[in-house]
Write a protein that holds these residues in place. Structure first.
Motif, PDB file in Angstrom:
ATOM      1  N   PHE A  19       0.815  -1.218   0.000  1.00 51.41           N
ATOM      2  CA  PHE A  19       0.000   0.000   0.000  1.00 51.41           C
ATOM      3  C   PHE A  19       0.846   1.264   0.000  1.00 51.41           C
ATOM      4  O   PHE A  19       0.443   2.288  -0.577  1.00 51.41           O
ATOM      5  N   ALA A  20       2.030   1.186   0.610  1.00 53.51           N
ATOM      6  CA  ALA A  20       2.871   2.387   0.689  1.00 53.51           C
ATOM      7  C   ALA A  20       3.708   2.609  -0.563  1.00 53.51           C
ATOM      8  O   ALA A  20       3.981   3.750  -0.936  1.00 53.51           O
ATOM      9  N   THR A  21       4.114   1.526  -1.224  1.00 57.87           N
ATOM     10  CA  THR A  21       5.075   1.641  -2.329  1.00 57.87           C
ATOM     11  C   THR A  21       4.534   1.134  -3.661  1.00 57.87           C
ATOM     12  O   THR A  21       4.524   1.867  -4.659  1.00 57.87           O
ATOM     13  N   TYR A  22       4.066  -0.109  -3.689  1.00 60.66           N
ATOM     14  CA  TYR A  22       3.778  -0.737  -4.976  1.00 60.66           C
ATOM     15  C   TYR A  22       2.409  -0.378  -5.543  1.00 60.66           C
ATOM     16  O   TYR A  22       2.264  -0.280  -6.769  1.00 60.66           O
ATOM     17  N   LEU A  23       1.419  -0.176  -4.706  1.00 55.43           N
ATOM     18  CA  LEU A  23       0.130   0.271  -5.232  1.00 55.43           C
ATOM     19  C   LEU A  23       0.229   1.671  -5.834  1.00 55.43           C
ATOM     20  O   LEU A  23      -0.253   1.884  -6.955  1.00 55.43           O
ATOM     21  N   PRO A  24       0.848   2.644  -5.151  1.00 55.27           N
ATOM     22  CA  PRO A  24       1.011   3.964  -5.793  1.00 55.27           C
ATOM     23  C   PRO A  24       1.801   3.886  -7.100  1.00 55.27           C
ATOM     24  O   PRO A  24       1.456   4.561  -8.075  1.00 55.27           O
ATOM     25  N   TRP A  25       2.861   3.065  -7.114  1.00 52.68           N
ATOM     26  CA  TRP A  25       3.627   2.896  -8.362  1.00 52.68           C
ATOM     27  C   TRP A  25       2.734   2.328  -9.460  1.00 52.68           C
ATOM     28  O   TRP A  25       2.748   2.806 -10.607  1.00 52.68           O
ATOM     29  N   ALA A  26       1.947   1.298  -9.123  1.00 48.64           N
ATOM     30  CA  ALA A  26       1.113   0.628 -10.116  1.00 48.64           C
ATOM     31  C   ALA A  26       0.068   1.571 -10.698  1.00 48.64           C
ATOM     32  O   ALA A  26      -0.136   1.620 -11.920  1.00 48.64           O
ATOM     33  N   VAL A  27      -0.604   2.312  -9.846  1.00 42.01           N
ATOM     34  CA  VAL A  27      -1.654   3.224 -10.313  1.00 42.01           C
ATOM     35  C   VAL A  27      -1.051   4.334 -11.165  1.00 42.01           C
ATOM     36  O   VAL A  27      -1.549   4.646 -12.263  1.00 42.01           O
ATOM     37  N   ARG A  28       0.026   4.938 -10.682  1.00 44.66           N
ATOM     38  CA  ARG A  28       0.648   6.047 -11.413  1.00 44.66           C
ATOM     39  C   ARG A  28       1.122   5.611 -12.798  1.00 44.66           C
ATOM     40  O   ARG A  28       0.838   6.269 -13.811  1.00 44.66           O
ATOM     41  N   ASN A  29       1.814   4.501 -12.863  1.00 42.41           N
ATOM     42  CA  ASN A  29       2.385   4.061 -14.135  1.00 42.41           C
ATOM     43  C   ASN A  29       1.360   3.392 -15.034  1.00 42.41           C
ATOM     44  O   ASN A  29       1.416   3.538 -16.259  1.00 42.41           O
ATOM     45  N   GLY A  30       0.430   2.655 -14.439  1.00 47.05           N
ATOM     46  CA  GLY A  30      -0.592   2.020 -15.257  1.00 47.05           C
ATOM     47  C   GLY A  30      -1.474   3.021 -15.978  1.00 47.05           C
ATOM     48  O   GLY A  30      -1.871   2.803 -17.128  1.00 47.05           O
ATOM     49  N   LEU A  31      -1.770   4.133 -15.309  1.00 44.79           N
ATOM     50  CA  LEU A  31      -2.643   5.143 -15.900  1.00 44.79           C
ATOM     51  C   LEU A  31      -1.934   6.018 -16.928  1.00 44.79           C
ATOM     52  O   LEU A  31      -2.528   6.412 -17.927  1.00 44.79           O
ATOM     53  N   LYS A  32      -0.658   6.316 -16.697  1.00 47.14           N
ATOM     54  CA  LYS A  32       0.031   7.259 -17.590  1.00 47.14           C
ATOM     55  C   LYS A  32       0.684   6.573 -18.788  1.00 47.14           C
ATOM     56  O   LYS A  32       0.955   7.213 -19.799  1.00 47.14           O
ATOM     57  N   SER A  33       0.947   5.268 -18.681  1.00 48.43           N
ATOM     58  CA  SER A  33       1.708   4.586 -19.730  1.00 48.43           C
ATOM     59  C   SER A  33       0.846   4.277 -20.946  1.00 48.43           C
ATOM     60  O   SER A  33      -0.384   4.316 -20.896  1.00 48.43           O
ATOM     61  N   GLU A  34       1.521   3.960 -22.029  1.00 48.07           N
ATOM     62  CA  GLU A  34       0.822   3.502 -23.223  1.00 48.07           C
ATOM     63  C   GLU A  34       0.152   2.156 -22.942  1.00 48.07           C
ATOM     64  O   GLU A  34       0.610   1.393 -22.088  1.00 48.07           O
ATOM     65  N   PRO A  35      -0.948   1.831 -23.641  1.00 49.00           N
ATOM     66  CA  PRO A  35      -1.595   0.526 -23.427  1.00 49.00           C
ATOM     67  C   PRO A  35      -0.636  -0.623 -23.765  1.00 49.00           C
ATOM     68  O   PRO A  35      -0.212  -0.771 -24.906  1.00 49.00           O
ATOM     69  N   ILE A  36      -0.315  -1.433 -22.775  1.00 45.42           N
ATOM     70  CA  ILE A  36       0.679  -2.482 -23.001  1.00 45.42           C
ATOM     71  C   ILE A  36       0.140  -3.594 -23.890  1.00 45.42           C
ATOM     72  O   ILE A  36       0.922  -4.365 -24.448  1.00 45.42           O
ATOM     73  N   ILE A  37      -1.183  -3.660 -24.071  1.00 42.33           N
ATOM     74  CA  ILE A  37      -1.746  -4.677 -24.955  1.00 42.33           C
ATOM     75  C   ILE A  37      -1.353  -4.406 -26.407  1.00 42.33           C
ATOM     76  O   ILE A  37      -1.385  -5.304 -27.251  1.00 42.33           O
ATOM     77  N   ASN A  38      -0.943  -3.162 -26.701  1.00 40.07           N
ATOM     78  CA  ASN A  38      -0.609  -2.786 -28.077  1.00 40.07           C
ATOM     79  C   ASN A  38       0.873  -2.964 -28.407  1.00 40.07           C
ATOM     80  O   ASN A  38       1.325  -2.492 -29.459  1.00 40.07           O
ATOM     81  N   VAL A  39       1.630  -3.624 -27.540  1.00 37.80           N
ATOM     82  CA  VAL A  39       3.037  -3.875 -27.837  1.00 37.80           C
ATOM     83  C   VAL A  39       3.164  -5.183 -28.605  1.00 37.80           C
ATOM     84  O   VAL A  39       2.700  -6.234 -28.137  1.00 37.80           O
ATOM     85  N   TYR A  40       3.769  -5.129 -29.766  1.00 36.16           N
ATOM     86  CA  TYR A  40       3.987  -6.331 -30.583  1.00 36.16           C
ATOM     87  C   TYR A  40       5.319  -6.920 -30.126  1.00 36.16           C
ATOM     88  O   TYR A  40       6.369  -6.692 -30.720  1.00 36.16           O
ATOM     89  N   TRP A  41       5.272  -7.722 -29.073  1.00 34.98           N
ATOM     90  CA  TRP A  41       6.486  -8.178 -28.406  1.00 34.98           C
ATOM     91  C   TRP A  41       7.414  -8.955 -29.329  1.00 34.98           C
ATOM     92  O   TRP A  41       8.635  -8.882 -29.206  1.00 34.98           O
ATOM     93  N   GLU A  42       6.833  -9.703 -30.233  1.00 39.51           N
ATOM     94  CA  GLU A  42       7.640 -10.506 -31.148  1.00 39.51           C
ATOM     95  C   GLU A  42       8.546  -9.642 -32.027  1.00 39.51           C
ATOM     96  O   GLU A  42       9.566 -10.121 -32.524  1.00 39.51           O
TER      97      GLU A  42
END
Length: 271
Positions: free
Chosen positions: A205-228
């Motif tokens: 709650f102190a470290t990883y949830l804030p990181w997850a929310v901040r980065n998940g919301l601001k980042s590009e949609p990871i479903i659109n990465v063509y990993w191959e």
């Protein structure tokens, strides 16, 4: 009174019987199992209970993800349709398997490339790209592929973000996935936080949830990465492009905690 494990066993047998004879004219792709609303509700309840009792039951976790996806899996599909790379993925339908992602070959790629980091992570945890269950309970064929793609890419997220695969790391990654994809299963998985030790829960709650929310919301949609097509890309460069910050190194934090506790114990023994 039945024990939790007994109730899960009963639910599982009922669900198997309920879904073993689907109507042929309702099958929209290979492996598809159409469900009535009652069956879908029963599967959601049974798989949720089973996943809480035994989080290692990947089949129950996967089933819960499918029956709770609802309109949000269509929203994720629409996110792909709005993006050039996402549309290409939907057109090509790539799959992450041991054939398309040969671990031994990927390990020979340059240091810190996506392919090399992914292969090393798989080897470290003795996992295989083939370890993900096939989607069965989503009726729309294209949305079923989107869920399959999301499921198969999960280990790549672990690898490039440096998040370990034990429970504390899984919860942190699921929080990030929920913020980025909005899929209910990722949020439901976070309820496993109740299984953490108090210090781990506080850290989440102190470290990883804030990181997850901040980065998940601001980042590009990871479903659109063509990993191959990103296997030779430097991981740091890719994360910068996606606008994702790495989380604090959970392994190092836990290692320091163990050393601190050991030192305190030894100190008390001396006194």
């Amino acid at each position: 009174m039945f024990s939790c494990s007994r109730r899960v066993s009963i639910c599982t047998r009922i669900l198997v019987r309920a879904t073993s004879t689907p109507l042929a004219h309702n099958i929209f792709y290979d492996g598809h199992v159409p469900l009535t609303r009652i069956e879908r509700g029963a599967l959601a309840a049974g798989s949720a209970l089973g996943a809480v009792v035994n989080p290692r039951r990947a089949d129950l976790v996967a089933a819960l993800g499918e029956v709770t996806a609802g309109p949000l899996i269509r929203s994720l599909r629409d996110t792909m349709l709005l993006d050039e790379t996402g549309r290409r993925i939907l057109r090509d339908r790539p799959r992450l398997t041991s054939k398309t992602m040969p671990v031994k070959e990927l390990r020979t790629l340059p240091e810190n490339t996506v392919g090399q980091v992914y292969a090393k992570w798989l080897e470290d945890y003795r996992m295989s790209p083939d370890g993900r269950d096939s989607v069965r309970y989503i009726d729309d064929e294209e949305c079923a592929y989107v869920m399959q793609r999301y499921r198969e890419c999960h280990d790549i997220y672990h690898a490039i973000l440096g998040i370990p695969a034990f429970v504390e790391g899984e919860i942190a990654l699921k929080a990030f996935e929920f913020a980025n994809t909005r899929l209910p299963m990722a949020a439901l998985s976070m309820f496993a936080v109740v299984r953490l030790k108090p210090e781990e829960r506080n850290r989440f709650f102190a470290t990883y949830l804030p990181w997850a929310v901040r980065n998940g919301l601001k980042s590009e949609p990871i479903i659109n990465v063509y990993w191959e097509k990103e296997l030779l890309t430097d991981v740091d460069a890719l994360l910068t492009r996606l606008q994702i910050e790495r989380p604090p190194d959970l392994r190092s934090i836990r290692r320091r905690e163990r050393l601190r506790k050991k030192a305190e114990k030894e100190s008390k023994g001396e006194t």
